[in-house]
Design a protein around this motif. Structure first.
Motif, PDB file in Angstrom:
ATOM      1  N   LEU A  19       0.840  -1.196   0.000  1.00 55.27           N
ATOM      2  CA  LEU A  19       0.000   0.000   0.000  1.00 55.27           C
ATOM      3  C   LEU A  19       0.876   1.247   0.000  1.00 55.27           C
ATOM      4  CD1 LEU A  19      -2.685   1.491   0.243  1.00 55.27           C
ATOM      5  CD2 LEU A  19      -2.584   1.145   2.725  1.00 55.27           C
ATOM      6  N   GLY A  20       1.877   1.287   0.888  1.00 55.35           N
ATOM      7  CA  GLY A  20       2.754   2.442   0.961  1.00 55.35           C
ATOM      8  C   GLY A  20       3.552   2.652  -0.313  1.00 55.35           C
ATOM      9  N   GLU A  21       4.021   1.551  -0.908  1.00 52.15           N
ATOM     10  CA  GLU A  21       4.787   1.669  -2.148  1.00 52.15           C
ATOM     11  C   GLU A  21       3.919   2.209  -3.284  1.00 52.15           C
ATOM     12  OE1 GLU A  21       6.710  -1.960  -3.094  1.00 52.15           O
ATOM     13  OE2 GLU A  21       8.051  -1.907  -1.356  1.00 52.15           O
ATOM     14  N   PHE A  22       2.660   1.794  -3.308  1.00 52.14           N
ATOM     15  CA  PHE A  22       1.752   2.297  -4.343  1.00 52.14           C
ATOM     16  C   PHE A  22       1.514   3.791  -4.147  1.00 52.14           C
ATOM     17  CE2 PHE A  22      -2.760   3.069  -5.625  1.00 52.14           C
ATOM     18  CZ  PHE A  22      -2.574   2.953  -6.993  1.00 52.14           C
ATOM     19  N   LEU A  23       1.257   4.211  -2.907  1.00 54.36           N
ATOM     20  CA  LEU A  23       1.019   5.629  -2.634  1.00 54.36           C
ATOM     21  C   LEU A  23       2.256   6.461  -2.982  1.00 54.36           C
ATOM     22  CD1 LEU A  23      -0.938   5.450   0.744  1.00 54.36           C
ATOM     23  CD2 LEU A  23      -1.858   5.849  -1.549  1.00 54.36           C
ATOM     24  N   ARG A  24       3.435   5.955  -2.618  1.00 54.89           N
ATOM     25  CA  ARG A  24       4.665   6.690  -2.916  1.00 54.89           C
ATOM     26  C   ARG A  24       4.849   6.828  -4.426  1.00 54.89           C
ATOM     27  NH1 ARG A  24       9.806   7.721  -0.697  1.00 54.89           N
ATOM     28  NH2 ARG A  24      10.898   8.972  -2.268  1.00 54.89           N
ATOM     29  N   ALA A  25       4.566   5.766  -5.166  1.00 55.07           N
ATOM     30  CA  ALA A  25       4.725   5.818  -6.617  1.00 55.07           C
ATOM     31  C   ALA A  25       3.773   6.838  -7.234  1.00 55.07           C
ATOM     32  CB  ALA A  25       4.488   4.441  -7.223  1.00 55.07           C
ATOM     33  N   LYS A  26       2.521   6.846  -6.779  1.00 52.24           N
ATOM     34  CA  LYS A  26       1.554   7.809  -7.319  1.00 52.24           C
ATOM     35  C   LYS A  26       1.937   9.235  -6.934  1.00 52.24           C
ATOM     36  CE  LYS A  26      -1.094   6.967  -9.566  1.00 52.24           C
ATOM     37  NZ  LYS A  26      -0.988   6.752 -11.036  1.00 52.24           N
ATOM     38  N   ARG A  27       2.455   9.415  -5.726  1.00 48.54           N
ATOM     39  CA  ARG A  27       2.888  10.746  -5.274  1.00 48.54           C
ATOM     40  C   ARG A  27       4.054  11.245  -6.125  1.00 48.54           C
ATOM     41  NH1 ARG A  27       6.527  12.235  -1.308  1.00 48.54           N
ATOM     42  NH2 ARG A  27       6.720  10.128  -0.434  1.00 48.54           N
ATOM     43  N   ASP A  28       4.985  10.351  -6.447  1.00 48.80           N
ATOM     44  CA  ASP A  28       6.144  10.741  -7.258  1.00 48.80           C
ATOM     45  C   ASP A  28       5.755  11.083  -8.692  1.00 48.80           C
ATOM     46  OD1 ASP A  28       7.776  10.387  -5.098  1.00 48.80           O
ATOM     47  OD2 ASP A  28       8.565   8.438  -5.728  1.00 48.80           O
ATOM     48  N   GLN A  29       4.646  10.515  -9.159  1.00 43.33           N
ATOM     49  CA  GLN A  29       4.244  10.729 -10.562  1.00 43.33           C
ATOM     50  C   GLN A  29       3.522  12.057 -10.771  1.00 43.33           C
ATOM     51  OE1 GLN A  29       1.904   7.277 -11.558  1.00 43.33           O
ATOM     52  NE2 GLN A  29       3.609   5.868 -11.155  1.00 43.33           N
ATOM     53  N   LEU A  30       3.058  12.664  -9.695  1.00 42.88           N
ATOM     54  CA  LEU A  30       2.315  13.918  -9.812  1.00 42.88           C
ATOM     55  C   LEU A  30       3.239  15.118  -9.665  1.00 42.88           C
ATOM     56  CD1 LEU A  30      -0.919  13.178  -7.716  1.00 42.88           C
ATOM     57  CD2 LEU A  30      -0.775  13.476 -10.192  1.00 42.88           C
ATOM     58  N   SER A  90      -7.415   6.946 -10.966  1.00 47.00           N
ATOM     59  CA  SER A  90      -8.441   6.456 -11.879  1.00 47.00           C
ATOM     60  C   SER A  90      -9.316   5.442 -11.156  1.00 47.00           C
ATOM     61  CB  SER A  90      -7.790   5.795 -13.096  1.00 47.00           C
ATOM     62  OG  SER A  90      -7.112   4.603 -12.697  1.00 47.00           O
ATOM     63  N   GLN A  91     -10.396   5.014 -11.793  1.00 47.02           N
ATOM     64  CA  GLN A  91     -11.279   4.031 -11.160  1.00 47.02           C
ATOM     65  C   GLN A  91     -10.538   2.728 -10.884  1.00 47.02           C
ATOM     66  OE1 GLN A  91     -14.509   4.677 -10.156  1.00 47.02           O
ATOM     67  NE2 GLN A  91     -14.265   2.728  -9.086  1.00 47.02           N
ATOM     68  N   ALA A  92      -9.700   2.300 -11.827  1.00 51.51           N
ATOM     69  CA  ALA A  92      -8.938   1.071 -11.617  1.00 51.51           C
ATOM     70  C   ALA A  92      -7.935   1.235 -10.484  1.00 51.51           C
ATOM     71  CB  ALA A  92      -8.226   0.669 -12.910  1.00 51.51           C
ATOM     72  N   GLU A  93      -7.285   2.419 -10.427  1.00 51.98           N
ATOM     73  CA  GLU A  93      -6.314   2.669  -9.356  1.00 51.98           C
ATOM     74  C   GLU A  93      -7.004   2.756  -8.003  1.00 51.98           C
ATOM     75  OE1 GLU A  93      -2.917   5.189 -11.847  1.00 51.98           O
ATOM     76  OE2 GLU A  93      -4.671   6.215 -10.987  1.00 51.98           O
ATOM     77  N   ARG A  94      -8.189   3.352  -7.970  1.00 55.22           N
ATOM     78  CA  ARG A  94      -8.945   3.427  -6.717  1.00 55.22           C
ATOM     79  C   ARG A  94      -9.310   2.023  -6.237  1.00 55.22           C
ATOM     80  NH1 ARG A  94     -13.122   7.117  -4.172  1.00 55.22           N
ATOM     81  NH2 ARG A  94     -14.474   5.710  -2.996  1.00 55.22           N
TER      82      ARG A  94
END
Length: 271
Positions: A19-30, A90-94
């Motif tokens: 979960l944390g790795e996914f959040l970090r990846a999305k944060r880095d992409q924005l 996105s809906q899939a990411e959510r």
């Protein structure tokens, strides 16, 4: 001198905080400008800072940091929804976010809107086929399924078309389902596993309470705490008019609605 024993292959590292790795990846992409924030200066790393994400999600920076670092498992659905909105998922990411957090998304697409399409799907199958929703109510089935499960699908009792109510409360179910005691216990273990993410759902709790009160067999199976995945395999039914019918069962998930299950029974002579 070389060691004659072959060295064991190194095991791949398994992420402990997905979960944390996914959040970090999305944060880095924005980028800040992607979410209406000023770009700022002297950013040592790409993407948004934790404090900025926390502000977007309207939660405290400390709480968001704990979530990203995997220091808590008690993430509410409201917080997950806020994070999904703040990170513009996105809906899939959510859906993936809620899955990683082992929570059921209260805002998932309505099943009712897809019922006509799902009905077309099962009607295209030549052998018995039906679809269960997350509460294990049948929401679509074809004619072969209605002919096979007459007491459940064609002429439902007071409990409606819920599979567990039929198996445990209908008086004809134990004679119809071959090896009913084992099959019934397995269904309870499968239901517990299948609905784990919905453990706080009041409909689920009401159904479990009802069945525990009305069926000693269900109550005993529920108390056992057994958990099994809902899999296929051999199934047999004893019909009063045509005798025993043997099938191989296949259970599939509906891609757009992962809480729905498509079950297809293939006759033994075709399996």
């Amino acid at each position: 001198m070389k060691n004659s024993k072959a060295s064991a292959p190194a095991k791949a590292a398994v992420p402990q905080n997905q979960l944390g790795e996914f959040l970090r990846a999305k944060r880095d992409q924005l980028r800040p400008e992607d979410v209406g924030l000023p770009p700022g200066f002297r950013r040592r790393a790409p993407g948004l800072r934790r404090e900025e994400v926390a502000t977007l999600c309207q939660i405290s920076p400390t709480w968001y940091t704990w979530i990203e670092q995997g220091r808590t498992q008690a993430v509410s659905t409201d917080t997950l929804g806020a994070i999904a909105a703040g990170l513009h998922l996105s809906q899939a990411e959510r859906a993936y976010l809620f899955e990683l957090a082992a929570r059921a998304d209260p805002e998932q697409p309505a099943v009712v809107d897809s019922a006509p399409h799902l009905a077309k799907l099962v009607q295209a199958v030549r052998t018995p086929a039906y679809i269960l929703d997350r509460h294990w109510d049948a929401i679509a089935w074809n004619r072969p399924a209605a002919l096979l499960f007459e007491d459940w699908l064609r002429a439902p009792a007071r409990g409606g078309r819920n599979l567990l109510r039929y198996v445990f409360l209908h008086p004809q179910a134990p004679a119809f389902i071959v090896n009913w005691p084992e099959r019934a216990q397995r269904l309870v273990a499968e239901y517990r596993s299948d609905t784990a993410a919905w453990r706080d759902d009041p409909v689920r709790q009401a159904l479990v309470d009802e069945l525990r009160s009305a069926s000693r067999a269900f109550d005993s199976a529920w108390k056992s705490q057994k958990v099994l995945s809902r899999e296929g395999g051999l199934r047999a039914f004893e019909q009063a008019r045509s005798g025993r019918r043997d099938y191989e069962q296949f259970t599939l998930r509906v891609a757009q609605h992962p809480d729905l299950k498509l079950t297809v029974l293939v006759p033994g002579e075709l399996a």
